[in-house]
Design an enzyme around this catalytic site. Structure first.
Site, PDB file in Angstrom:
ATOM      1  N   HIS A 139      11.612-129.813 -46.812  1.00  0.00           N
ATOM      2  CA  HIS A 139      10.459-128.886 -46.415  1.00  0.00           C
ATOM      3  C   HIS A 139      10.822-127.746 -45.504  1.00  0.00           C
ATOM      4  O   HIS A 139      12.076-127.298 -45.823  1.00  0.00           O
ATOM      5  CB  HIS A 139       9.337-129.839 -45.961  1.00  0.00           C
ATOM      6  CG  HIS A 139       9.001-130.872 -46.933  1.00  0.00           C
ATOM      7  ND1 HIS A 139       8.263-131.015 -47.904  1.00  0.00           N
ATOM      8  CD2 HIS A 139       9.195-132.361 -46.568  1.00  0.00           C
ATOM      9  CE1 HIS A 139       8.228-132.269 -48.505  1.00  0.00           C
ATOM     10  NE2 HIS A 139       8.788-133.079 -47.794  1.00  0.00           N
ATOM     11  N   GLU A 198      14.238-141.519 -45.590  1.00  0.00           N
ATOM     12  CA  GLU A 198      12.983-141.419 -45.360  1.00  0.00           C
ATOM     13  C   GLU A 198      12.986-142.027 -43.764  1.00  0.00           C
ATOM     14  O   GLU A 198      13.119-143.263 -43.809  1.00  0.00           O
ATOM     15  CB  GLU A 198      12.145-142.098 -46.352  1.00  0.00           C
ATOM     16  CG  GLU A 198      12.190-141.270 -47.550  1.00  0.00           C
ATOM     17  CD  GLU A 198      10.813-140.268 -47.603  1.00  0.00           C
ATOM     18  OE1 GLU A 198      10.763-139.913 -46.551  1.00  0.00           O
ATOM     19  OE2 GLU A 198      10.689-139.877 -48.684  1.00  0.00           O
ATOM     20  N   GLU A 201       6.262-132.783 -40.953  1.00  0.00           N
ATOM     21  CA  GLU A 201       7.786-133.378 -41.287  1.00  0.00           C
ATOM     22  C   GLU A 201       8.775-132.364 -41.200  1.00  0.00           C
ATOM     23  O   GLU A 201       9.894-132.686 -40.786  1.00  0.00           O
ATOM     24  CB  GLU A 201       7.375-133.847 -42.903  1.00  0.00           C
ATOM     25  CG  GLU A 201       8.775-134.435 -43.168  1.00  0.00           C
ATOM     26  CD  GLU A 201       8.462-134.611 -44.916  1.00  0.00           C
ATOM     27  OE1 GLU A 201       9.600-135.420 -45.273  1.00  0.00           O
ATOM     28  OE2 GLU A 201       7.537-134.701 -45.388  1.00  0.00           O
TER      29      GLU A 201
END
Length: 272
Positions: free
Chosen positions: A9, A144, A23
């Site tokens: 991102h 993750e 995030e």
């Protein structure tokens, strides 16, 4: 070894959000720390990042750049989100690959090393059809690192010590998977008393953790990587903001000048 490091991102895309966190900020903090450790501690490693600040980068830009550069490995850093009860660590390779593929072999090693240090629940090794895994021409892994939507995991994400641990886990896995050699620690030379010394750039020292975190944010807005390091001086706890560590005094002084130009007048050097 050429590592393409991709903090998920960024810029106009905050990624998952929760508990006052974006995030994009957590992924960048982990990735910057991975790059720093690799470059400081290992030989023959070249790291290119898709972004090293809060900028917007498309998925196709990330995979295309890695392919054009000829990376040996693509590592994407992400943070998960889901129901508040969901928590833990998992990582992914492309679902079109076999369990004997290079990517799967690297996943085995990196997953094990990250799980040793990240204080997160085990969610396993998985496969998916994510763009960066599918379109990268080299072995690729997407990790993750906890759930931003979970109380436990999000609390860890707010700790600079946890960011350091997660980064070190990834580094340990990469070093093991690719057989990286650690840089030798040179003993001091008689004609150069500074050799073997590590010069740390301290961009402020605070009794309040909140004030130290604000200084980190201030530096980040100027494009300068830093983290909070806790130390004890005369029995009292101080929160130091470290903006780099260098074996060369000249390089440390260059960073110190950069930090002071960013408006941090109380920055100083510490020699360890």
């Amino acid at each position: 070894m050429k590592l393409y490091l991709d903090p998920g991102h960024g810029g106009q895309d905050p990624g998952a959000q929760g508990h006052g966190l974006d995030e994009k900020d957590v992924t960048l903090a982990i990735a910057l720390k991975i790059r720093s450790i690799l470059q400081n501690d290992y030989e023959n490693i070249n790291v290119k990042m898709s972004r090293s600040s809060d900028t917007t980068i498309s998925l196709s830009q990330r995979s295309s750049e890695a392919n054009a550069w000829g990376a040996d490995f693509f590592l994407a850093i992400h943070i998960n989100s889901g129901p508040s009860s969901a928590l833990g660590y998992e990582d992914y390779i492309y679902n079109g690959l076999s369990n004997s593929s290079k990517a799967a072999q690297y996943q085995d090693i990196i997953h094990a090393e990250v799980m040793k240090v990240n204080q997160l629940q085990e969610r396993g090794q998985k496969k998916a059809n994510f763009h960066v895994l599918r379109e990268s021409e080299m072995p690729a892994l997407l990790s993750e690192n906890g759930f931003i939507s979970n109380d436990h995991d999000a609390a860890l994400m707010k700790q600079s010590s946890w960011i350091q641990k997660v980064a070190q886990g990834h580094v340990n896995g990469i070093a093991k998977a690719f057989g990286l050699k650690r840089k030798p620690i040179e003993p001091p030379k008689p004609d150069n008393p500074d050799s073997g010394t590590l010069f740390k750039v301290i961009a402020g020292s605070f009794k309040s953790k909140e004030n130290a975190d604000e200084r980190v944010d201030q530096l980040k807005s100027k494009g300068i990587e830093s983290f909070v390091d806790t130390t004890k001086i005369s029995g009292e706890t101080w929160y130091r903001v470290q903006a780099g560590a260098f074996s060369s005094r000249e390089n440390a002084e260059d960073r110190l000048t950069e930090v002071k130009k960013a408006g941090i007048k109380d920055a100083f050097l510490v020699a360890d």
